[in-house]
Design a protein around this motif. Structure first.
Motif, short mmCIF file in Angstrom:
data_model
loop_
_atom_site.label_atom_id
_atom_site.label_comp_id
_atom_site.label_asym_id
_atom_site.label_seq_id
_atom_site.Cartn_x
_atom_site.Cartn_y
_atom_site.Cartn_z
N LEU A 13 0.68 -1.19 0.05
CA LEU A 13 0.05 0.20 0.18
C LEU A 13 0.80 1.29 0.02
N LEU A 14 1.97 1.17 0.76
CA LEU A 14 3.11 2.41 0.81
C LEU A 14 3.46 2.31 -0.70
N ASN A 15 3.95 1.55 -1.39
CA ASN A 15 4.48 1.62 -2.79
C ASN A 15 3.04 2.17 -3.79
N CYS A 16 1.97 1.98 -3.50
CA CYS A 16 0.80 2.47 -4.27
C CYS A 16 0.79 3.93 -4.19
N LEU A 17 1.24 4.58 -3.05
CA LEU A 17 1.20 5.49 -2.77
C LEU A 17 2.51 6.62 -3.48
N TRP A 18 3.63 5.93 -3.07
CA TRP A 18 5.02 6.53 -3.68
C TRP A 18 5.22 6.34 -5.14
N VAL A 45 5.00 -2.42 -10.96
CA VAL A 45 6.25 -2.52 -10.12
C VAL A 45 6.04 -2.84 -8.30
N ALA A 46 4.95 -2.21 -7.98
CA ALA A 46 4.48 -2.66 -6.60
C ALA A 46 4.44 -4.25 -6.54
N ILE A 158 -6.94 7.79 2.76
CA ILE A 158 -7.42 6.53 3.26
C ILE A 158 -6.44 5.24 3.13
N ILE A 159 -5.90 5.22 1.88
CA ILE A 159 -4.92 4.23 1.59
C ILE A 159 -3.60 4.23 2.78
#
Length: 379
Positions: A13-18, A45-46, A158-159
């Motif tokens: 989930l952090l990767n989906c943000l960064w 990539v995530a 939310i993520i």
């Protein structure tokens, strides 16, 4: 050593943000613009990163990726079906995100030059549209370009709640100081603070910045106290991603990450001098922190810190130095304007919720109480 599925899910989930933000920033650097391809590349990539760090459980990784994708999709849909009435959201945040999604490359053209073709944006002159860090606006633009719904782009709040919960729980449960139920409860408290809850359906990013600072601090403390722990390498990754992203949410991220990072690094120097930590470990931590800062300033920060140097000779243009604008005093109730900072903090903390601006009312109240009028102000 086996890693908890919750840690892998939290990092996904952090990767989906960064990843969408850093990939879009690289697109800007090479002369490109935001397209739906940014979101798709980031997702691929995530997933690859998840497979790489959890390769000993190939079957479970598929389930974790599907759960992570479901959380992201549901977060996006929830935000898409809720309209954000916030003032900053509908003036600053959405304007920047909208132009980014419509082909604006902030390294090639100023906001005002690109906005000149839109009648409803032609009167905007405030300098922060162009000079402020743009991480959350870039994320919002990526989702907007994919879904054609700008409201869906505010899903980062939310993520981040889910990501912070899963990662904090993994760390807390790993050290075995608390019962499992207590670890869950403490993780919820850490991830779901009042600010992020109030801002969860808006494009405001104060709570989002908190989640990144929280993950940075937890990971940094972990490698300081548990340098041989099984999450050491993943902690380096969390530190890198949160710093790189967090420095570009708001200018104040420099202060929060800087104070926390320097404080813990000084403590590590003390441990080395007292023989409680090896110099190699300190050196390793230094290079991770330096790489994260450089990534944040030179890649994602290229469209704010770096471009501000070229255009204004000041990486923090608007906040400090020539051209600085005081945006705090006009939003401070008149009763607090002349008070010292510590007094302002305490009086604001124990006052009724209200509007901003020097004309706003100011009334103290009994701590931990609230009224129906206050609830209406924050919902």
């Amino acid at each position: 050593m086996n890693k908890k599925p919750t840690m892998i899910l939290g990092i996904f989930l952090l990767n989906c943000l960064w990843l969408p933000v850093i990939i879009a920033s690289i697109f800007f650097i090479v002369g490109g613009v935001i397209t739906p391809a940014v979101a798709l590349i980031a997702l691929v990539v995530a997933i690859i990163i998840n497979i790489a760090v959890y390769k000993e459980h190939k079957k479970e990784i598929i389930i974790l990726c599907l759960i992570g994708i479901c959380i992201v999709v549901i977060s996006i849909l929830v935000c898409g079906y809720s309209f954000d009435w916030g003032y900053d959201s509908n003036t600053y945040h959405k304007s920047v995100a909208g132009l980014l999604a419509d082909g604006w490359n902030p390294l090639k053209m100023t906001f005002y030059e690109f906005a000149s073709k839109y009648n409803f944006l032609q009167d905007i002159t405030e300098p922060w549209y162009d000079s402020y860090p743009k991480a959350t606006e870039i994320f919002q633009a990526v989702i907007y370009s994919l879904t054609n719904n700008i409201e869906m782009g505010k899903a980062y709040n939310i993520i981040s709640i889910f990501s912070a919960f899963f990662i904090c729980y993994s760390y807390i449960d790993e050290i075995k100081y608390l019962k499992k139920i207590d670890s869950i409860f403490l993780s919820i408290i850490c991830a779901m603070n009042p600010v992020i809850l109030i801002q969860s359906l808006t494009a405001y990013n104060d709570g989002f910045l908190w989640e990144l600072v929280l993950l940075f601090g937890v990971a940094l403390v972990y490698i300081t106290l548990e340098n041989t722990g099984k999450y050491k390498e993943l902690s380096f990754y969390i530190i890198f991603a949160t710093v790189s992203l967090g420095l570009n949410v708001k200018y104040s991220g420099l202060l929060f990450f800087g104070m926390l990072g320097i404080s813990i690094f000084l403590y590590e120097i003390y441990k080395v001098l007292s023989g409680k930590m090896q110099t190699d470990n300190l050196r390793q931590h230094f290079w991770v922190l330096l790489g994260a800062v450089l990534s944040g300033l030179l890649i994602i920060g290229s469209n704010s810190y770096i471009i501000n140097i070229f255009r204004h000779g000041n990486p923090l243009y608007v906040m400090v130095g020539k051209g600085a604008i005081d945006i705090i005093t006009p939003q401070t109730p008149i009763d607090l304007v002349d008070k010292p900072g510590a007094v302002q903090f305490l009086m604001a903390l124990f006052s009724k919720a209200g509007g901003s601006g020097q004309g706003a009312g100011f009334d103290l109240k009994v701590p931990f109480t609230f009224s129906r009028e206050e609830l209406s102000m924050v919902t």
